[in-house]
Design an enzyme around this catalytic site. Structure first.
Site: not given
Ligand SMILES: NC(=O)c1ccc[n+]([C@@H]2O[C@H](COP(=O)([O-])OP(=O)(O)OC[C@H]3O[C@@H](n4cnc5c(N)ncnc54)[C@H](O)[C@@H]3O)[C@@H](O)[C@H]2O)c1
Length: 248
Positions: A91, A143, A155, A157, A159, A188
């Protein structure tokens, strides 16, 4: 839905946002234990305490998923604590958005190293465990950006690459009773999304047929489904969860 009784799980980036909601849902599904791999240890420890005040089921590790040595150490420590790993959720992810001709090498490589190589690092150490025990479910958080999104060449690329990796791994691991799937969220409501600013956030909401953002809990429900026996015949797939914004 069948639950996750007895299953031991790793969720990366579970200090907040979608990852934390996934860890919470796994506990509600009676998972035996959840290991949070998070580069911000304070965040991970606070999440662990909130999700499991008894301190018996959730453990937090400081782990940058882009760092292979840290991942190996955290996986080893998880196996020592739990004895096995049944579920892995890749994640952890970041954005470094910029139109491509202005994107720096650092912005490109940071996103590739965390989103893509991070998934590789986790799988490198967890897949052999699952092959050996002939059981496991891996979910990669992709994503809808995989379809292309201006400013997100890096990003997008990563995903899209997650999907190809998932399809190949599903075919390699099927006979070992290990499944791998992707979930591709639309927008989200997390810190990552709020970081785009209020105007862009509201514009994104307006582009969604359901005219709202999803909560992290709605994503977590899909991930949990992919980790129970209710999805035992599903592998190599991507479930798009975007409130109708992307219809394949
Ligand atoms: N929020 C959205 O709209 C959305 C949409 C599509 C995909 N995503 C994907 O969902 C996943 C979670 O996103 P989110 O919105 O909860 O993000 P967020 O930024 O709220 O949380 C991400 C978490 O990952 C941790 N993190 C980041 N880099 C890290 C690393 N190198 N090692 C360990 N931990 C790390 C951060 O500290 C944080 O706790 C991501 O992969 C994101 O690309 C999110």
């Amino acid at each position: 839905m069948k639950n996750m009784k007895g299953q031991y799980c790793i969720v990366t980036g579970a200090g907040k946002g979608i990852g934390k909601a996934i860890a919470k849902r796994f506990l509600e599904e009676e998972a035996a234990g959840v290991a949070i791999f998070e580069w911000d240890l304070a965040l991970a420890e606070a999440a662990a305490k909130e999700l499991d005040p008894t301190g018996k089921k959730v453990i937090a590790f400081k782990c940058n998923v882009a760092d292979s040595d840290m991942v190996k150490a955290a996986v080893d420590a998880t196996v020592e604590a739990f004895g096995r790993v049944d579920v892995l959720v890749n994640n952890a992810g970041v954005t470094r958005d910029r139109i491509f001709h202005k994107m720096t090498d650092d912005e490109w490589h940071t996103v590739i190293n965390i989103n893509l190589n991070g998934m590789y690092n986790l799988c490198k150490f967890v897949v052999p465990l699952m092959r050996e025990q002939e059981f496991g479910s891996i979910v990669n958080i992709s994503s809808t950006s995989l379809m292309g999104n201006p400013g997100q060449a890096n990003y997008s690329a990563t995903k899209a690459a997650m999907q190809g990796f998932t399809r190949t791994m599903a075919k390699e691991l099927g006979r070992k009773n290990v499944r791998m799937n992707c979930v591709a969220p639309g927008y989200i409501d997390t810190d990552m999304m709020r970081a785009v600013g209020e105007d862009k956030f509201n514009a994104a909401v307006a582009r969604h047929p359901m005219n709202r953002m999803a909560s992290p809990d709605e994503l977590a429900a899909i991930v949990a489904f992919l980790c129970t026996e209710d999805s035992s015949w599903v592998t190599g797939q991507t479930i798009v969860a975007s409130g109708g914004a992307l219809c394949l």
